[in-house]
Design a protein around this motif. Structure first.
Motif, mmCIF file in Angstrom:
data_model
loop_
_atom_site.group_PDB
_atom_site.id
_atom_site.type_symbol
_atom_site.label_atom_id
_atom_site.label_comp_id
_atom_site.label_asym_id
_atom_site.label_seq_id
_atom_site.Cartn_x
_atom_site.Cartn_y
_atom_site.Cartn_z
ATOM 1 N N LEU A 45 0.795 -1.230 0.000
ATOM 2 C CA LEU A 45 0.000 0.000 0.000
ATOM 3 C C LEU A 45 0.829 1.283 0.000
ATOM 4 O O LEU A 45 0.284 2.369 0.105
ATOM 5 N N LYS A 46 2.129 1.165 -0.124
ATOM 6 C CA LYS A 46 2.975 2.367 -0.122
ATOM 7 C C LYS A 46 2.612 3.316 -1.260
ATOM 8 O O LYS A 46 2.641 4.531 -1.092
ATOM 9 N N PHE A 47 2.267 2.761 -2.422
ATOM 10 C CA PHE A 47 1.893 3.614 -3.547
ATOM 11 C C PHE A 47 0.635 4.426 -3.210
ATOM 12 O O PHE A 47 0.559 5.625 -3.489
ATOM 13 N N ALA A 48 -0.353 3.774 -2.588
ATOM 14 C CA ALA A 48 -1.587 4.476 -2.198
ATOM 15 C C ALA A 48 -1.267 5.568 -1.187
ATOM 16 O O ALA A 48 -1.802 6.680 -1.257
ATOM 17 N N GLU A 49 -0.378 5.258 -0.268
ATOM 18 C CA GLU A 49 0.049 6.248 0.727
ATOM 19 C C GLU A 49 0.716 7.445 0.043
ATOM 20 O O GLU A 49 0.410 8.599 0.360
ATOM 21 N N ASN A 50 1.587 7.175 -0.905
ATOM 22 C CA ASN A 50 2.257 8.258 -1.642
ATOM 23 C C ASN A 50 1.271 9.089 -2.458
ATOM 24 O O ASN A 50 1.423 10.307 -2.574
ATOM 25 N N CYS A 51 0.253 8.444 -3.011
ATOM 26 C CA CYS A 51 -0.784 9.181 -3.754
ATOM 27 C C CYS A 51 -1.482 10.178 -2.840
ATOM 28 O O CYS A 51 -1.723 11.326 -3.224
ATOM 29 N N CYS A 67 -5.301 11.836 -7.466
ATOM 30 C CA CYS A 67 -4.581 11.295 -6.303
ATOM 31 C C CYS A 67 -5.474 10.323 -5.525
ATOM 32 O O CYS A 67 -5.053 9.225 -5.161
ATOM 33 N N ILE A 68 -6.707 10.745 -5.273
ATOM 34 C CA ILE A 68 -7.656 9.907 -4.528
ATOM 35 C C ILE A 68 -7.966 8.646 -5.326
ATOM 36 O O ILE A 68 -7.954 7.537 -4.781
ATOM 37 N N HIS A 69 -8.241 8.821 -6.609
ATOM 38 C CA HIS A 69 -8.568 7.685 -7.475
ATOM 39 C C HIS A 69 -7.431 6.668 -7.508
ATOM 40 O O HIS A 69 -7.646 5.463 -7.371
ATOM 41 N N ASN A 70 -6.194 7.141 -7.699
ATOM 42 C CA ASN A 70 -5.043 6.234 -7.751
ATOM 43 C C ASN A 70 -4.864 5.483 -6.435
ATOM 44 O O ASN A 70 -4.546 4.289 -6.437
ATOM 45 N N ALA A 71 -5.061 6.173 -5.331
ATOM 46 C CA ALA A 71 -4.963 5.507 -4.024
ATOM 47 C C ALA A 71 -6.042 4.435 -3.905
ATOM 48 O O ALA A 71 -5.778 3.305 -3.473
ATOM 49 N N TYR A 72 -7.241 4.789 -4.308
ATOM 50 C CA TYR A 72 -8.369 3.857 -4.193
ATOM 51 C C TYR A 72 -8.174 2.633 -5.089
ATOM 52 O O TYR A 72 -8.387 1.498 -4.653
ATOM 53 N N LEU A 97 -8.781 0.278 5.006
ATOM 54 C CA LEU A 97 -7.544 0.575 4.276
ATOM 55 C C LEU A 97 -7.431 2.078 4.024
ATOM 56 O O LEU A 97 -6.354 2.660 4.168
ATOM 57 N N PHE A 98 -8.535 2.709 3.653
ATOM 58 C CA PHE A 98 -8.530 4.149 3.404
ATOM 59 C C PHE A 98 -8.200 4.898 4.697
ATOM 60 O O PHE A 98 -7.430 5.856 4.707
ATOM 61 N N GLN A 99 -8.768 4.436 5.812
ATOM 62 C CA GLN A 99 -8.479 5.057 7.109
ATOM 63 C C GLN A 99 -6.991 4.933 7.429
ATOM 64 O O GLN A 99 -6.338 5.907 7.837
ATOM 65 N N TYR A 100 -6.463 3.754 7.224
ATOM 66 C CA TYR A 100 -5.051 3.492 7.498
ATOM 67 C C TYR A 100 -4.150 4.347 6.613
ATOM 68 O O TYR A 100 -3.176 4.954 7.081
ATOM 69 N N ILE A 101 -4.492 4.435 5.327
ATOM 70 C CA ILE A 101 -3.703 5.230 4.371
ATOM 71 C C ILE A 101 -3.707 6.700 4.780
ATOM 72 O O ILE A 101 -2.680 7.373 4.730
#
Length: 185
Positions: A45-51, A67-72, A97-101
């Motif tokens: 999930l590092k990529f989602a975090e970076n997004c 950014c939101i879309h890419n994370a999702y 996952l979204f909360q964690y990110i």
């Protein structure tokens, strides 16, 4: 609208964003198991975090939505491929996952970004996938703002201790940054 009212609203959004940012700092100790997230997801999930970290740097609504879309999409694909099924993940898996990110990425201006995006999306966009992603992010941020020890499956004492330790660490980092800045002046 009156200029003073707009300035007051802007100030409140910045203030709420600052409060949320500090909450994510206070919760940086949270581990996947606190939100009932499978450990095998976290490394992917590092990529989602970076997004989500990039949302503050993005200027246009479309860039912020990207950014939101890419994370999702990253979160969805992580769950999809980790489960071995070829179907999209459900909200029961994606919401934590979204909360964690959001906690791990610690966006500094999340609240003002959400309001900025929502204020410029059309009614049509608000009920489209774009609006869905924004609504999911808003829900995740609301959960974080209201999070208690019960939701994290831990005792109140342990929760309070972790928050206190995290606050002390955050204060030390702020003092060190202030000292470094004072030395360079």
């Amino acid at each position: 609208m009156n200029k003073n009212i707009l300035q007051s609203i802007y100030f409140l959004l910045i203030l709420y964003s600052f409060v949320f940012y500090n909450l994510t700092k206070a919760f940086e100790w949270i581990q996947p198991e606190h939100l009932e997230i499978k450990k095998l997801y976290v490394n992917q999930l590092k990529f989602a975090e970076n997004c989500m970290k990039k949302i503050d740097e993005a200027h246009s609504v479309s860039d912020k939505l990207e950014c939101i879309h890419n994370a999702y999409v990253t979160m969805n694909n992580t769950v999809k491929f980790s489960s071995g099924k070829n179907e999209d993940a459900g909200q029961d898996e994606l919401t934590p996952l979204f909360q964690y990110i959001l906690i791990k990425s610690q966006p500094e201006h999340l609240v003002s970004n959400i309001n900025y995006i929502k204020s410029l999306l059309s009614e049509e966009d608000l009920i489209s996938p774009k609006g869905f992603f924004v609504s999911q992010m808003e829900s995740a941020s609301q959960f974080i703002q209201e999070m208690t020890h019960d939701q994290l499956k831990m005792s109140k004492e342990e929760f309070d201790r972790k928050i206190k330790e995290s606050s002390i660490k955050t204060n030390r980092r702020s003092e060190e940054r202030f000292s470094r800045n004072a030395e360079t002046d």
